[in-house]
Scaffold this motif. Structure first.
Motif, mmCIF file in Angstrom:
data_model
loop_
_atom_site.group_PDB
_atom_site.id
_atom_site.type_symbol
_atom_site.label_atom_id
_atom_site.label_comp_id
_atom_site.label_asym_id
_atom_site.label_seq_id
_atom_site.Cartn_x
_atom_site.Cartn_y
_atom_site.Cartn_z
ATOM 1 N N SER A 118 -2.926 -0.936 -23.449
ATOM 2 C CA SER A 118 -3.086 -0.521 -21.699
ATOM 3 C C SER A 118 -3.354 0.764 -21.912
ATOM 4 O O SER A 118 -4.019 1.225 -21.240
ATOM 5 C CB SER A 118 -2.206 -0.883 -20.679
ATOM 6 O OG SER A 118 -2.401 -0.608 -19.514
ATOM 7 N N GLY A 119 -2.292 1.494 -22.368
ATOM 8 C CA GLY A 119 -2.557 3.228 -22.523
ATOM 9 C C GLY A 119 -4.169 3.715 -23.710
ATOM 10 O O GLY A 119 -4.216 4.633 -22.648
ATOM 11 N N THR A 120 -4.536 2.791 -24.100
ATOM 12 C CA THR A 120 -5.635 2.949 -25.666
ATOM 13 C C THR A 120 -6.490 3.227 -24.158
ATOM 14 O O THR A 120 -7.826 3.195 -24.316
ATOM 15 C CB THR A 120 -5.808 2.483 -26.478
ATOM 16 O OG1 THR A 120 -4.485 2.723 -27.623
ATOM 17 C CG2 THR A 120 -7.241 2.351 -26.874
ATOM 18 N N ALA A 121 -6.622 1.118 -23.611
ATOM 19 C CA ALA A 121 -7.326 1.575 -22.687
ATOM 20 C C ALA A 121 -7.948 1.913 -21.224
ATOM 21 O O ALA A 121 -8.902 2.700 -20.769
ATOM 22 C CB ALA A 121 -7.770 -0.227 -21.773
ATOM 23 N N MET A 122 -7.221 2.568 -21.153
ATOM 24 C CA MET A 122 -7.028 3.920 -19.898
ATOM 25 C C MET A 122 -7.184 5.136 -20.254
ATOM 26 O O MET A 122 -8.107 5.541 -19.764
ATOM 27 C CB MET A 122 -5.374 3.748 -19.675
ATOM 28 C CG MET A 122 -5.153 2.784 -18.302
ATOM 29 S SD MET A 122 -6.406 2.506 -16.844
ATOM 30 C CE MET A 122 -6.149 3.848 -16.245
ATOM 31 N N ALA A 123 -7.248 5.805 -21.785
ATOM 32 C CA ALA A 123 -7.362 6.288 -22.380
ATOM 33 C C ALA A 123 -8.741 6.523 -22.292
ATOM 34 O O ALA A 123 -9.705 7.280 -22.412
ATOM 35 C CB ALA A 123 -7.296 6.535 -23.846
ATOM 36 N N ASP A 124 -9.549 4.906 -22.568
ATOM 37 C CA ASP A 124 -11.267 5.206 -22.549
ATOM 38 C C ASP A 124 -12.058 5.094 -21.520
ATOM 39 O O ASP A 124 -12.650 5.781 -21.271
ATOM 40 C CB ASP A 124 -11.548 3.656 -23.674
ATOM 41 C CG ASP A 124 -11.298 3.885 -25.198
ATOM 42 O OD1 ASP A 124 -10.616 5.119 -25.400
ATOM 43 O OD2 ASP A 124 -11.340 2.516 -25.754
ATOM 44 N N ILE A 125 -10.779 4.939 -20.548
ATOM 45 C CA ILE A 125 -11.738 4.964 -19.057
ATOM 46 C C ILE A 125 -11.327 6.174 -18.347
ATOM 47 O O ILE A 125 -12.793 6.795 -18.389
ATOM 48 C CB ILE A 125 -10.379 4.069 -18.300
ATOM 49 C CG1 ILE A 125 -11.031 2.164 -18.512
ATOM 50 C CG2 ILE A 125 -11.076 4.100 -16.528
ATOM 51 C CD1 ILE A 125 -9.961 1.130 -17.432
ATOM 52 N N GLY A 126 -10.531 7.032 -19.549
ATOM 53 C CA GLY A 126 -10.715 8.590 -18.026
ATOM 54 C C GLY A 126 -11.598 8.832 -18.615
ATOM 55 O O GLY A 126 -12.425 9.459 -18.644
ATOM 56 N N ALA A 127 -11.992 9.073 -20.461
ATOM 57 C CA ALA A 127 -12.908 9.290 -21.307
ATOM 58 C C ALA A 127 -14.626 8.861 -21.314
ATOM 59 O O ALA A 127 -15.220 9.730 -19.924
ATOM 60 C CB ALA A 127 -12.757 9.423 -23.570
ATOM 61 N N SER A 128 -14.980 8.119 -20.229
ATOM 62 C CA SER A 128 -16.232 7.786 -19.428
ATOM 63 C C SER A 128 -16.367 7.929 -18.454
ATOM 64 O O SER A 128 -16.981 8.110 -17.463
ATOM 65 C CB SER A 128 -15.750 5.385 -19.273
ATOM 66 O OG SER A 128 -17.081 5.570 -19.153
ATOM 67 N N THR A 129 -14.693 7.866 -17.866
ATOM 68 C CA THR A 129 -15.253 7.848 -16.330
ATOM 69 C C THR A 129 -15.536 10.075 -16.038
ATOM 70 O O THR A 129 -15.926 10.206 -15.047
ATOM 71 C CB THR A 129 -13.748 8.024 -15.462
ATOM 72 O OG1 THR A 129 -13.486 7.050 -15.156
ATOM 73 C CG2 THR A 129 -14.106 8.588 -13.977
ATOM 74 N N TYR A 130 -14.833 10.788 -17.129
ATOM 75 C CA TYR A 130 -15.775 12.137 -17.316
ATOM 76 C C TYR A 130 -16.634 12.263 -17.207
ATOM 77 O O TYR A 130 -17.263 12.543 -15.974
ATOM 78 C CB TYR A 130 -14.172 12.305 -18.464
ATOM 79 C CG TYR A 130 -14.717 14.447 -18.700
ATOM 80 C CD1 TYR A 130 -14.911 15.121 -17.634
ATOM 81 C CD2 TYR A 130 -15.473 14.216 -19.386
ATOM 82 C CE1 TYR A 130 -14.987 16.224 -17.519
ATOM 83 C CE2 TYR A 130 -16.216 16.112 -19.930
ATOM 84 C CZ TYR A 130 -16.011 16.408 -18.919
ATOM 85 O OH TYR A 130 -16.476 17.639 -19.369
ATOM 86 N N LYS A 131 -16.812 11.610 -18.381
ATOM 87 C CA LYS A 131 -18.496 12.023 -18.569
ATOM 88 C C LYS A 131 -19.409 11.384 -17.515
ATOM 89 O O LYS A 131 -20.250 11.871 -17.412
ATOM 90 C CB LYS A 131 -18.225 10.950 -19.871
ATOM 91 C CG LYS A 131 -18.094 10.870 -21.096
ATOM 92 C CD LYS A 131 -17.836 10.777 -22.290
ATOM 93 C CE LYS A 131 -16.980 11.306 -23.640
ATOM 94 N NZ LYS A 131 -17.554 10.217 -24.651
ATOM 95 N N GLN A 132 -18.949 10.598 -16.780
ATOM 96 C CA GLN A 132 -20.430 9.680 -16.026
ATOM 97 C C GLN A 132 -19.858 10.244 -14.418
ATOM 98 O O GLN A 132 -20.709 10.645 -14.088
ATOM 99 C CB GLN A 132 -20.044 8.499 -15.341
ATOM 100 C CG GLN A 132 -19.818 7.202 -16.579
ATOM 101 C CD GLN A 132 -19.602 5.412 -16.326
ATOM 102 O OE1 GLN A 132 -19.215 5.486 -15.650
ATOM 103 N NE2 GLN A 132 -19.472 5.413 -16.808
ATOM 104 N N VAL A 133 -18.797 10.839 -14.051
ATOM 105 C CA VAL A 133 -18.652 11.762 -12.973
ATOM 106 C C VAL A 133 -18.097 13.164 -12.523
ATOM 107 O O VAL A 133 -18.908 14.426 -12.214
ATOM 108 C CB VAL A 133 -17.200 10.539 -12.214
ATOM 109 C CG1 VAL A 133 -17.273 11.481 -11.025
ATOM 110 C CG2 VAL A 133 -17.452 9.314 -12.355
#
Length: 96
Positions: free
Chosen positions: A12-27
């Motif tokens: 779950s932590g790894t998934a959230m880290a991936d989501i965080g990086a992706s959100t940073y790049k997109q938004v």
């Protein structure tokens, strides 16, 4: 059973880290790459150090209720607070 719980939390932590990086790049990168409107530039330790020193709760509150709120709502109104927080976590991890 305890081992399974730890693995779920880690995933779950790894998934959230991936989501965080992706959100940073997109938004978030649209402002945080160039410092638009005073946004601290990703990776600039001097710009982030005072913000980080205030604690994560202060960063979350500032982002969710302050300057970033309008930008996030305009560009991605579908993002839940937890996803925005994951992006903040990502930025902090890249700026320590």
């Amino acid at each position: 059973m305890v081992m399974c719980t730890c693995l779920v939390i880690a995933a779950s932590g790894t998934a959230m880290a991936d989501i965080g990086a992706s959100t940073y790049k997109q938004v978030c990168s649209s402002c945080h790459e160039a410092g638009i409107s005073g946004a601290p530039i990703l990776g600039d330790k001097s710009e982030w150090s005072l913000r980080i020193a205030q604690g994560m709760d202060a960063l979350y509150t500032s982002t969710l209720n302050g300057k970033c709120k309008l930008h996030v709502q305009d560009s991605r109104p579908d993002l839940p607070d937890e996803t925005v927080k994951a992006a903040i976590d990502y930025m902090v991890s890249q700026s320590k």
